[in-house]
Design a protein around this motif. Structure first.
Motif, mmCIF file in Angstrom:
data_model
loop_
_atom_site.group_PDB
_atom_site.id
_atom_site.type_symbol
_atom_site.label_atom_id
_atom_site.label_comp_id
_atom_site.label_asym_id
_atom_site.label_seq_id
_atom_site.Cartn_x
_atom_site.Cartn_y
_atom_site.Cartn_z
ATOM 1 N N VAL A 1 0.843 -1.203 0.000
ATOM 2 C CA VAL A 1 0.000 0.000 0.000
ATOM 3 C C VAL A 1 0.876 1.251 0.000
ATOM 4 N N LYS A 2 1.983 1.183 0.753
ATOM 5 C CA LYS A 2 2.916 2.315 0.801
ATOM 6 C C LYS A 2 3.471 2.581 -0.601
ATOM 7 N N ALA B 1 -9.053 -6.977 10.293
ATOM 8 C CA ALA B 1 -8.951 -5.529 10.488
ATOM 9 C C ALA B 1 -7.617 -5.150 11.126
ATOM 10 N N SER B 2 -7.102 -5.985 12.022
ATOM 11 C CA SER B 2 -5.845 -5.619 12.682
ATOM 12 C C SER B 2 -4.686 -5.681 11.692
ATOM 13 N N VAL B 3 -4.779 -6.586 10.716
ATOM 14 C CA VAL B 3 -3.741 -6.686 9.676
ATOM 15 C C VAL B 3 -3.819 -5.489 8.727
ATOM 16 N N ALA B 4 -5.028 -5.066 8.408
ATOM 17 C CA ALA B 4 -5.216 -3.993 7.414
ATOM 18 C C ALA B 4 -4.967 -2.606 8.014
ATOM 19 N N SER B 5 -4.998 -2.514 9.320
ATOM 20 C CA SER B 5 -4.976 -1.217 9.983
ATOM 21 C C SER B 5 -3.749 -0.377 9.620
ATOM 22 N N GLU B 6 -2.555 -0.981 9.699
ATOM 23 C CA GLU B 6 -1.322 -0.238 9.401
ATOM 24 C C GLU B 6 -1.320 0.221 7.932
ATOM 25 N N VAL C 1 -2.927 5.647 3.621
ATOM 26 C CA VAL C 1 -3.817 6.270 2.640
ATOM 27 C C VAL C 1 -5.008 6.943 3.312
ATOM 28 N N GLU C 2 -4.836 7.240 4.597
ATOM 29 C CA GLU C 2 -5.895 7.948 5.307
ATOM 30 C C GLU C 2 -6.136 9.276 4.593
ATOM 31 N N LEU D 1 -12.724 0.070 11.627
ATOM 32 C CA LEU D 1 -11.524 0.493 10.902
ATOM 33 C C LEU D 1 -11.882 1.442 9.748
ATOM 34 N N ALA D 2 -12.919 1.086 8.990
ATOM 35 C CA ALA D 2 -13.336 1.926 7.854
ATOM 36 C C ALA D 2 -13.721 3.313 8.344
ATOM 37 N N ARG D 3 -14.432 3.335 9.461
ATOM 38 C CA ARG D 3 -14.879 4.618 10.029
ATOM 39 C C ARG D 3 -13.685 5.462 10.448
ATOM 40 N N GLU D 4 -12.745 4.819 11.159
ATOM 41 C CA GLU D 4 -11.561 5.533 11.655
ATOM 42 C C GLU D 4 -10.733 6.120 10.519
ATOM 43 N N LYS D 5 -10.593 5.351 9.447
ATOM 44 C CA LYS D 5 -9.667 5.756 8.382
ATOM 45 C C LYS D 5 -10.363 6.455 7.213
#
Lengths: 314, 445
Positions: free
Chosen positions: B147-148, B166-171, B176-177, B197-201
């Motif tokens: 993603v980076k 979700a914990s894997v996808a979080s970082e 791309v926030e 996670l979707a809401r946070e990011k």
């Protein structure tokens, strides 16, 4: 809110049109739902792909498709046998393009010999098409219809300017008839009416609303086909209920995207893949719009479309 | 389906106060039913009526945007089942998959191929629109690296980040926030954490269901967790199942106004057999997928799919037009024939195709007639001697040809006299009426 699948049924259905004889006979059409909507109705057959063969060597075909039949296309009999035996074609479309006055101007007698020889060599159903020259087709198709009597072929194309002679010949010799009009639902309907007014059974017509190639008017053919099919199913309009033909190979294999080399157009990618994808995608779109019978040229495009048809059955 | 004017009228105050700008509440209700007025214009309407009408006015398929800036894509808001009824609105998004198990160099090369996929066709810019970055490794670091890489090489480019943990996808999402990615892979098991996670990011959320029933339950639950920008993958993988599920979803949304399925559809079509993949993608484009996920970038595949999407998403009421100019067909020299026709795309394609078939190098002057065919343009006064003369003069083609001879379509033979008057020194020749007679016509000259 609970989900209930909004399935639909229709008052109309598409006529089943038979072609060919004995165990190789096939039926196109017969469904009472939109294309591939087996989840809400009956689809007795599956779409039929006919491989195109010509009475003269296909010198005007671009290399990417000519190469695929080079070893056999020198004569129509070996070409047709190759399609049936080596490629497993379920039907063959013989186009008598060499009879066109601007081409080899072959005579009706020449055409009769070609048709007779091809019929003697293959067992799968045969679509027999003229050169799309209205006057010449009247002579040629009348002669070949008689020569092909007993083999239950699909013959055409009958157009507004020549339908009387061709329909009469198809009727007298027990063939099915292609009725072609130019990309207009009303013209298509009108031609079917004229043909049936001659006493020709509407259950023996296959409609050709005029094909096109992807990127070159596909959206017109696509929507005319969808509208014809919706009229057949939702309005139960008997005149609109013949199965539909998409004679697409001839439109696909002349445009720039299937002829320009990768050297000339590096951003377009490689041939023959580009041409095969073009023909197969054109075919898939027309199947989704309602075509039951396709005439195609590249064996690998046909192979891809056959796999696609198999995957569309649910 | 939509409420009628009378049904809306019953929700209004019925005071005929005219504050909305209409003489009566009934007149206002009729305008609301036609979506030509907004309920906000009524100062006295109850909150309940507002809510009912607000839901009613929302498009049956919710719009969802992914990406930022000029490459951002919007999906949804479709109004019809058949393209002849009304234009299909937001063209299908093509996304190409990159697995986080792929070596970095390969991933970078694919991203470059996607970015280089843009091409022009009949006046439109076409491209692969999105990257589908999938967490095949099951671990956090590889997805994060991928993603980076994508965020650096293609800032703002629409990204679909496919993961089920979700914990894997979080970082990965942290990179791309703010650029509106689509977090894809929520299901019955992980729904709550994925929603959080979707809401946070600030991501929209893709749901993967096993059936349409399950999909409709998942969207309701996601909404309850505060996520409304949703995309649905109903789980269909075989081409026929894709057609079935997509059709039932579009019908449910449009004909039954069934909100739980009124979201854009994501369809994975990846196949080892890429020719077959191209055809399954055709189902997605023709039949209601908003995102089609492809396995790779192949130029031949992209070209065919671009043309298909362009055809299917053309407005059926507005003819496709080609640019007004003099086109060279083959490599015409000074003595090559010069023909003229109108800029209706179908007319152009057919005429240009037949000229090409003739193998006679030629010039084809294509005149802007607002996309009308020759006869229609002539009847509408857009393909007249005066206008043709002006176009030919302004085109500068005069300097390229040795003989000033212009071939006009046989259907407008009537123009030849007037044209010879307006185009001084030019010879006007009447060509064939139908395009299929062009090869013989050109060869016989």
């Amino acid at each position: 809110m609970a989900f209930t699948a909004p399935k639909e049924t229709y008052p109309g259905k598409v006529y089943p049109v038979g072609m060919g004889t004995a165990e190789k006979a096939v039926i196109v059409g017969g469904e009472n739902v939109l294309p591939f909507h087996g989840f809400e109705g009956e689809i007795p057959g599956k779409p039929l792909v006919a491989l195109e063969v010509q009475d003269v060597p296909p010198q005007d075909w671009p290399k990417a498709v000519r190469d695929a039949c080079e070893s056999v296309s020198g004569d129509p009999v070996s070409w047709a046998k190759h399609c049936q035996d080596a490629l497993g074609a379920r039907a063959i479309a013989l186009r008598l393009i060499g009879t066109h006055p601007d081409r080899e101007d072959r005579s009706a007698e020449d055409a009769v010999k070609t048709v007779t020889d091809v019929l003697a060599a293959v067992q799968v159903p045969l679509v027999i098409m003229g050169s799309n020259h209205v006057e010449k087709d009247s002579q040629v198709l009348v002669a070949v219809a008689e020569a092909a009597k007993g083999r239950n072929c699909l013959i055409g194309k009958a157009q507004e300017a020549n339908y009387k002679t061709i329909a009469a010949a198809a009727m007298a010799n027990d063939h099915q008839l292609i009725a072609m009009s130019e990309l207009d639902i009303n013209l298509s309907k009108q031609l079917n009416i004229l043909i049936t007014q001659m006493g020709f059974a509407k259950e023996r017509i296959v409609t050709d609303p005029m094909s096109s190639a992807l990127g070159y008017g596909l959206e017109y053919t696509y929507s005319v086909m969808e509208r014809i099919r919706l009229a057949a199913l939702t309005q139960n309009d008997a005149v609109m209920q013949p199965p539909m033909l998409a004679d697409l190979g001839m439109y696909v294999w002349k445009i720039k995207e299937t002829t320009a080399t990768a050297e000339d157009m590096p951003e377009w990618g490689t041939l023959p893949e580009r041409g095969i994808a073009w023909e197969a995608a054109t075919a898939a779109a027309f199947l989704l719009a309602g075509a039951e019978l396709l005439v195609m040229r590249h064996p690998e495009a046909v192979e891809a479309v056959e796999k696609f048809i198999a995957e569309m059955e649910v | 389906m939509a409420l009628t004017g009378v049904q809306i009228f019953k929700l209004l105050p019925k005071t005929n106060c005219k504050k909305c700008g209409y003489p009566t509440c009934l007149a206002f209700a009729m305008k609301l039913a036609q979506r030509q007025a907004s309920i906000e214009d009524c100062p006295d309407v109850s909150e309940e009526a507002k809510r009912t009408l607000g839901e009613e006015a929302a498009p049956p398929i919710r719009p969802v945007t992914i990406g930022m800036g000029e490459k951002a894509v919007t999906m949804g808001e479709e109004m019809v089942l058949f393209r002849h009824d009304k234009k299909f609105f937001h063209p299908t998004v093509y996304a190409v998959q990159i697995k986080d198990t792929a070596p970095e160099a390969d991933a970078a090369a694919t991203i470059d191929e996607v970015l280089a996929s843009e091409m022009e066709r009949v006046g439109q810019h076409l491209r692969i629109d999105a990257l589908y970055l999938s967490n095949e490794s099951g671990e956090s670091a590889p997805l994060e690296a991928l993603v980076k890489l994508a965020a650096e090489k293609a800032p703002g480019f629409p990204l679909i980040i496919a993961a089920t943990d979700a914990s894997v996808a979080s970082e990965a999402l942290a990179y791309v926030e703010g650029s509106k990615p689509l977090l894809f892979g929520a299901n019955a098991e992980n729904l709550e954490s994925m929603c959080r996670l979707a809401r946070e990011k600030g991501a929209s959320l893709g749901l993967v269901a096993k059936s349409l029933e399950e999909a409709s339950e998942l969207t309701e639950k996601a909404k309850a967790h505060g996520v409304e920008d949703l995309v649905i993958d109903p789980g269909a993988r075989k081409a026929g199942e894709i057609l079935r599920d997509n059709t039932l979803m579009r019908r449910a949304a449009l004909k039954k106004n069934f909100k739980p399925l009124g979201y854009p559809i994501l369809t994975p079509v990846q196949r080892d057999d890429e020719m077959l993949e191209t055809l399954v993608a055709t189902v997605g484009v023709c039949k209601y997928s908003s995102i089609v996920v492809l396995s790779s970038v192949k130029k031949w595949k992209s070209l065919a799919l671009f043309a298909l999407r362009q055809n299917i998403y053309t407005d059926p009421q507005v003819p496709m037009q080609v640019e007004q100019k003099v086109y060279n067909i083959g490599e015409p020299d000074g003595a090559a024939p010069l023909m003229i026709t109108t800029n209706f795309s179908l007319t152009y394609f057919i005429v240009a195709g037949e000229v090409e078939n003739s193998k006679v190098p030629s010039r084809l002057a294509v005149m802007d007639c607002e996309g009308l065919s020759v006869l229609t343009a002539w009847a509408a006064g857009k393909f007249t001697a005066t206008k043709i003369a002006q176009f030919i003069k302004e085109s500068g083609v005069e300097n390229e040809v040795a003989n000033k001879e212009l071939i006009i379509p046989g259907y407008v033979a009537i123009l030849s006299g007037a044209l010879e008057d307006k185009l001084e020194g030019w010879k006007i020749t009447v060509g064939p009426r139908e395009a299929n007679a062009i090869p013989a016509f050109l060869k016989s000259r």
